[in-house]
Scaffold this motif. Structure first.
Motif, short mmCIF file in Angstrom:
data_model
loop_
_atom_site.label_atom_id
_atom_site.label_comp_id
_atom_site.label_asym_id
_atom_site.label_seq_id
_atom_site.Cartn_x
_atom_site.Cartn_y
_atom_site.Cartn_z
N HIS A 180 -17.43 -39.84 38.83
CA HIS A 180 -17.30 -40.05 40.28
C HIS A 180 -17.29 -38.70 40.97
N GLU A 238 -14.15 -36.97 42.92
CA GLU A 238 -12.88 -36.85 42.22
C GLU A 238 -12.84 -35.50 41.48
N ARG A 292 -18.83 -40.36 45.83
CA ARG A 292 -18.45 -41.14 44.64
C ARG A 292 -19.68 -41.40 43.76
N HIS A 349 -10.80 -39.15 35.87
CA HIS A 349 -10.85 -39.60 37.28
C HIS A 349 -9.68 -39.05 38.08
#
Ligand code: ZN
Length: 433
Positions: free
Chosen positions: A43, A46, A83, A125
């Protein structure tokens, strides 16, 4: 140390314009023992999930066992701080269409996860809130993801490291020994994916689990504002997993939040072979003009796997993950490679150096004339003809806006033969304080 430096030198990238950025795979191997695969950056929004494996790649050495690092799986999305620019990559592991823009990356990482050598995979994450096994408030509750080790099921029968819940509990217990704040405690979240979680059935970890291979997600909290805190916890947790797997490592720093903060602030280097220059990205100015570039092809390397150079209209953006480091305004040239040594006077003393060197001077420099070549000191405008052969130059003779560093003390000296670019030197005036 040598082996480790070498592995990072392979991050040489060639990009034809318009193609996607591919992730790096950095293998630190001792030869025998278990292998841990750490996957960061699935992602792109993150950053804890990709700056932690960047530091693993740069600063860790493996003494026994093996560590494979993919710091930047969804690199295109990381560079945009999004993302997933092609949708959520972590929902593409059960089924993906060949026309999906993430198809190649997902297919390749699946192969790596299933590689016979890989014993366990971690998917990193930053998640919302702080996971707790009961609902306390908006931040601390069962639906939150942050500060948790995530498993899809309690165990994988008969698999090496198949006691997922037991391992996660042990790791959390150790991570929780010295927390920056008590509320940062790590908890175990079992999504019971097969029975309860349709979305998670499409995830990277569940793909691994259903193929009989242990995988965990590590989630630090998006609600911690400092990137260094997230990276600190990611590294701490990864180290606990290495302990479980008997992977012995050393690192060249103390694992403390303020040290991690300093390491993240070091953006690393950028080498653009055609210019024969290595730039220190931490000191680089936000915009640099007259930067020699090849119009057709961009080749560069960095000791930081999150560094990328992106062509954006009429300039090149130098990125460190989601951070814009600098914009290079290109001066398109043809290149000529024959020039290798430069004779110059540094503070009045004669010296010969290789093209591409960063030279430190106290007061002045003078580049000796080179037969058939023009010398262009970027930022020096006194001559008007653009040839600074044999001219003694001091800091006061240079226009500050042309400096390439934030402290405005480093300047480019470029060499040309006819119209062809032959390389450059960077001259840094030492701080006199
Ligand atoms: Zn995520």
């Amino acid at each position: 140390m040598n082996k480790f430096v070498l592995s990072l030198c392979f991050l040489l990238s060639t990009y034809a314009f318009g193609t996607n950025f591919h992730y790096s795979t950095i293998k630190k191997e001792s030869g025998s023992g278990s292998t841990l695969l750490v996957v960061g950056g699935i992602h792109g929004d993150e950053p804890g999930g990709y700056f932690a494996p960047m530091l693993l790649a740069k600063h860790y050495k493996i003494e026994s066992g093996n560590l494979w690092i993919v710091p930047n799986l969804n690199f295109d999305s990381i560079l945009k701080g999004a993302r997933g620019i092609n949708g959520d990559m972590n929902r593409k592991f059960a089924k993906i269409e060949t026309k999906d823009k993430d198809f190649d990356i997902v297919t390749e990482i699946k192969k790596l996860i299933l590689h016979p050598k890989v014993d366990l995979t971690l998917n990193l994450h930053d998640g919302q809130g702080f996971y707790r096994d009961k609902n306390i408030d908006k931040l601390f509750n069962q639906k939150a993801w942050g500060q948790a080790t995530i498993i899809d099921q309690q165990q994988i029968p008969n698999a090496k490291y198949g006691n997922l819940a037991e391992i996660a509990k042990k790791v959390n217990k150790e991570t929780n020994v010295d927390l920056l704040e008590d509320v940062h405690e790590f908890n175990l979240k079992d999504t019971d994916t097969r029975k309860q979680d349709k979305a998670m059935q499409q995830s990277l970890t569940y793909f691994s689990i259903t193929n009989g291979k242990p995988a965990f997600a590590i989630e630090t909290s998006k609600n911690m504002t400092e990137l260094s805190q997230k990276v600190f916890y990611q590294l701490k947790t990864i180290e606990k997993f290495m302990n479980v797997m008997n992977i012995k490592f050393t690192r060249d720093f103390e694992l403390e939040q303020m040290v991690v903060k300093k390491l993240i602030a070091n953006y690393g280097t950028l080498e653009i072979p055609v210019t024969k220059i290595t730039l220190d990205l931490s000191t680089l100015k936000s915009t640099i003009g007259f930067f020699p570039m090849n119009k057709d092809k961009l080749v560069y390397s960095s000791n930081n796997p999150l560094v990328a150079v992106i062509k954006d209209k009429d300039e090149y953006k130098v990125m460190n993950g989601n951070i814009l480091v600098s914009r290079l305004k290109p001066d398109y040239n043809e290149f000529e490679n024959s020039l290798s040594d430069i004779t110059l006077q540094i503070d009045g003393k004669k010296s010969t150096v290789k093209v591409g060197t960063l030279i430190s001077v106290k007061n002045s420099f003078l580049i000796e004339p080179i037969n058939g070549h023009r010398i262009n000191v970027i930022g020096y405008s006194k001559t008007g003809v653009g040839n600074e052969s044999g001219i003694k130059i001091e800091l006061k003779d240079l226009i500050k806006t042309y400096a390439i560093d934030k402290s405005e003390t480093t300047y480019m000296v470029q060499f040309y033969k006819d119209k062809k670019f032959c390389g450059m030197l960077n001259i840094k005036f030492e701080d006199k304080k």
